[in-house]
Design a protein around this motif. Structure first.
Motif, mmCIF file in Angstrom:
data_model
loop_
_atom_site.group_PDB
_atom_site.id
_atom_site.type_symbol
_atom_site.label_atom_id
_atom_site.label_comp_id
_atom_site.label_asym_id
_atom_site.label_seq_id
_atom_site.Cartn_x
_atom_site.Cartn_y
_atom_site.Cartn_z
ATOM 1 N N LYS A 153 51.894 46.329 38.510
ATOM 2 C CA LYS A 153 52.807 46.108 39.640
ATOM 3 C C LYS A 153 52.048 46.053 40.965
ATOM 4 O O LYS A 153 52.343 45.223 41.826
ATOM 5 N N TYR A 154 51.070 46.928 41.122
ATOM 6 C CA TYR A 154 50.278 46.942 42.338
ATOM 7 C C TYR A 154 49.512 45.621 42.484
ATOM 8 O O TYR A 154 49.479 45.030 43.563
ATOM 9 N N GLN A 155 48.925 45.155 41.392
ATOM 10 C CA GLN A 155 48.167 43.903 41.447
ATOM 11 C C GLN A 155 49.087 42.728 41.779
ATOM 12 O O GLN A 155 48.742 41.865 42.584
ATOM 13 N N LYS A 156 50.260 42.712 41.166
ATOM 14 C CA LYS A 156 51.232 41.636 41.438
ATOM 15 C C LYS A 156 51.650 41.670 42.907
ATOM 16 O O LYS A 156 51.705 40.633 43.580
ATOM 17 N N LEU A 157 51.949 42.872 43.398
ATOM 18 C CA LEU A 157 52.328 43.023 44.799
ATOM 19 C C LEU A 157 51.206 42.555 45.717
ATOM 20 O O LEU A 157 51.435 41.793 46.660
ATOM 21 N N SER A 158 49.996 42.967 45.444
ATOM 22 C CA SER A 158 48.846 42.560 46.263
ATOM 23 C C SER A 158 48.655 41.055 46.236
ATOM 24 O O SER A 158 48.420 40.427 47.282
ATOM 25 N N ASP A 159 48.761 40.455 45.043
ATOM 26 C CA ASP A 159 48.608 39.004 44.920
ATOM 27 C C ASP A 159 49.693 38.265 45.694
ATOM 28 O O ASP A 159 49.417 37.279 46.400
ATOM 29 N N ASP A 160 50.945 38.733 45.550
ATOM 30 C CA ASP A 160 52.061 38.081 46.257
ATOM 31 C C ASP A 160 51.880 38.161 47.770
ATOM 32 O O ASP A 160 52.118 37.180 48.486
ATOM 33 N N ILE A 161 51.444 39.309 48.241
ATOM 34 C CA ILE A 161 51.236 39.479 49.682
ATOM 35 C C ILE A 161 50.127 38.547 50.166
ATOM 36 O O ILE A 161 50.258 37.901 51.212
ATOM 37 N N GLU A 162 49.040 38.441 49.425
ATOM 38 C CA GLU A 162 47.931 37.564 49.822
ATOM 39 C C GLU A 162 48.358 36.094 49.839
ATOM 40 O O GLU A 162 47.996 35.350 50.750
ATOM 41 N N VAL A 163 49.128 35.684 48.833
ATOM 42 C CA VAL A 163 49.612 34.299 48.781
ATOM 43 C C VAL A 163 50.500 34.019 49.992
ATOM 44 O O VAL A 163 50.363 32.981 50.649
ATOM 45 N N GLN A 164 51.402 34.943 50.309
ATOM 46 C CA GLN A 164 52.298 34.755 51.451
ATOM 47 C C GLN A 164 51.522 34.740 52.770
ATOM 48 O O GLN A 164 51.810 33.930 53.662
ATOM 49 N N LYS A 165 50.533 35.621 52.904
ATOM 50 C CA LYS A 165 49.718 35.649 54.123
ATOM 51 C C LYS A 165 48.993 34.316 54.308
ATOM 52 O O LYS A 165 48.950 33.756 55.405
ATOM 53 N N LYS A 166 48.402 33.836 53.214
ATOM 54 C CA LYS A 166 47.654 32.579 53.275
ATOM 55 C C LYS A 166 48.579 31.418 53.639
ATOM 56 O O LYS A 166 48.253 30.599 54.497
ATOM 57 N N THR A 218 61.430 36.028 54.873
ATOM 58 C CA THR A 218 61.357 35.948 53.413
ATOM 59 C C THR A 218 60.274 36.887 52.897
ATOM 60 O O THR A 218 60.478 37.609 51.910
ATOM 61 N N GLN A 219 59.109 36.874 53.558
ATOM 62 C CA GLN A 219 58.019 37.775 53.154
ATOM 63 C C GLN A 219 58.453 39.229 53.281
ATOM 64 O O GLN A 219 58.177 40.051 52.406
ATOM 65 N N LYS A 220 59.143 39.537 54.353
ATOM 66 C CA LYS A 220 59.599 40.904 54.590
ATOM 67 C C LYS A 220 60.563 41.326 53.480
ATOM 68 O O LYS A 220 60.474 42.436 52.953
ATOM 69 N N SER A 221 61.450 40.416 53.106
ATOM 70 C CA SER A 221 62.408 40.700 52.037
ATOM 71 C C SER A 221 61.689 40.886 50.698
ATOM 72 O O SER A 221 62.014 41.796 49.923
ATOM 73 N N THR A 222 60.694 40.022 50.432
ATOM 74 C CA THR A 222 59.926 40.130 49.194
ATOM 75 C C THR A 222 59.203 41.468 49.127
ATOM 76 O O THR A 222 59.202 42.131 48.085
ATOM 77 N N LEU A 223 58.609 41.856 50.234
ATOM 78 C CA LEU A 223 57.906 43.137 50.283
ATOM 79 C C LEU A 223 58.878 44.293 50.034
ATOM 80 O O LEU A 223 58.568 45.226 49.283
ATOM 81 N N ALA A 224 60.061 44.208 50.618
ATOM 82 C CA ALA A 224 61.063 45.266 50.410
ATOM 83 C C ALA A 224 61.470 45.338 48.940
ATOM 84 O O ALA A 224 61.601 46.434 48.369
ATOM 85 N N ASP A 225 61.645 44.177 48.294
ATOM 86 C CA ASP A 225 62.012 44.143 46.875
ATOM 87 C C ASP A 225 60.919 44.762 46.008
ATOM 88 O O ASP A 225 61.202 45.553 45.091
ATOM 89 N N LEU A 226 59.680 44.409 46.298
ATOM 90 C CA LEU A 226 58.572 44.934 45.501
ATOM 91 C C LEU A 226 58.388 46.438 45.737
ATOM 92 O O LEU A 226 58.074 47.186 44.805
ATOM 93 N N THR A 227 58.593 46.870 46.948
ATOM 94 C CA THR A 227 58.519 48.303 47.241
ATOM 95 C C THR A 227 59.598 49.056 46.469
ATOM 96 O O THR A 227 59.356 50.138 45.922
ATOM 97 N N LYS A 228 60.781 48.448 46.390
ATOM 98 C CA LYS A 228 61.879 49.048 45.627
ATOM 99 C C LYS A 228 61.505 49.167 44.145
ATOM 100 O O LYS A 228 61.772 50.185 43.499
#
Length: 194
Positions: A73-86, A45-55
């Motif tokens: 967009k960069y801040q949103k992407l960074s925040d989403d990645i941190e939430v998923q990592k945590k 799911t995280q991988k898919s989310t990252l692919a969507d945000l990269t797109k």
């Protein structure tokens, strides 16, 4: 774990005891596989989310988005990645802790001869697992062994374990002593009718 491996460790174990131990081991493996599959699903799911945000970022790049758009967009992407990592790290730690507690619980849930206890019902076993986990967290139990905690929790429970009922009695009119009486025979000898 194979039947031969268990037989090497517990040479005097009956086929029924070995089967029970293998069933417990299989259940543990199934639970661990389920935990792994859940974590793998979360990773996918995280991988898919990252692919969507990269797109999305690529789309912004193609449309000559402003620096402010990029920043948001960069801040949103960074925040989403941190939430998923945590979240993934918390789930991994919880899965490891649960596996450790289960292992300690099963090591403590043995008879005096070191063989696994046979529970009368899976729900009772799971309820005691929950109580055991809570007792490990209780500061009042600091310094106690896992076996001491397990025995403290189960000592007054007469129905949690399936204990073979063997009684030696002299049967009148019979051929002598009998070492294995079922409940019906015992009730008949005691004069109990149902």
């Amino acid at each position: 774990m194979k039947r031969e491996d268990v037989k090497k460790i517990f040479g005097e174990a009956s086929d029924e005891q070995i089967t029970a131990l293998l069933n417990i081991n299989s259940a543990d493996i199934g639970k661990a596989k389920g935990d792994y599959d859940k974590l793998k699903g979360d990773f996918d799911t995280q991988k898919s989310t990252l692919a969507d945000l990269t797109k999305e970022l690529d789309t912004l790049k193609e449309t000559n988005a402003s620096a402010e758009d990029w920043k948001e967009k960069y801040q949103k992407l960074s925040d989403d990645i941190e939430v998923q990592k945590k979240k993934t790290e918390e789930e991994r730690q919880k899965a490891e802790k649960d596996a450790e507690i289960l292992s300690r619980y099963e090591a403590a849930a043995v008879s005096k001869d070191g063989k696994p206890l046979k529970w009368t019902h899976e729900a009772i076993k799971n309820d005691y697992l929950k109580k055991f986990s809570q007792a490990l967290e209780d500061k009042a139990n600091a310094g106690k062994s896992d076996a001491d905690i397990f025995n403290m929790l189960t000592k007054d429970d007469g129905v949690a374990f399936d204990i073979p009922r063997e009684t030696t009695v002299y049967e009148s009119g019979g051929s002598g002593f009998s070492n294995s009486l079922d409940d019906a025979k015992i009730d008949a000898i005691m004069g109990i009718t149902t």
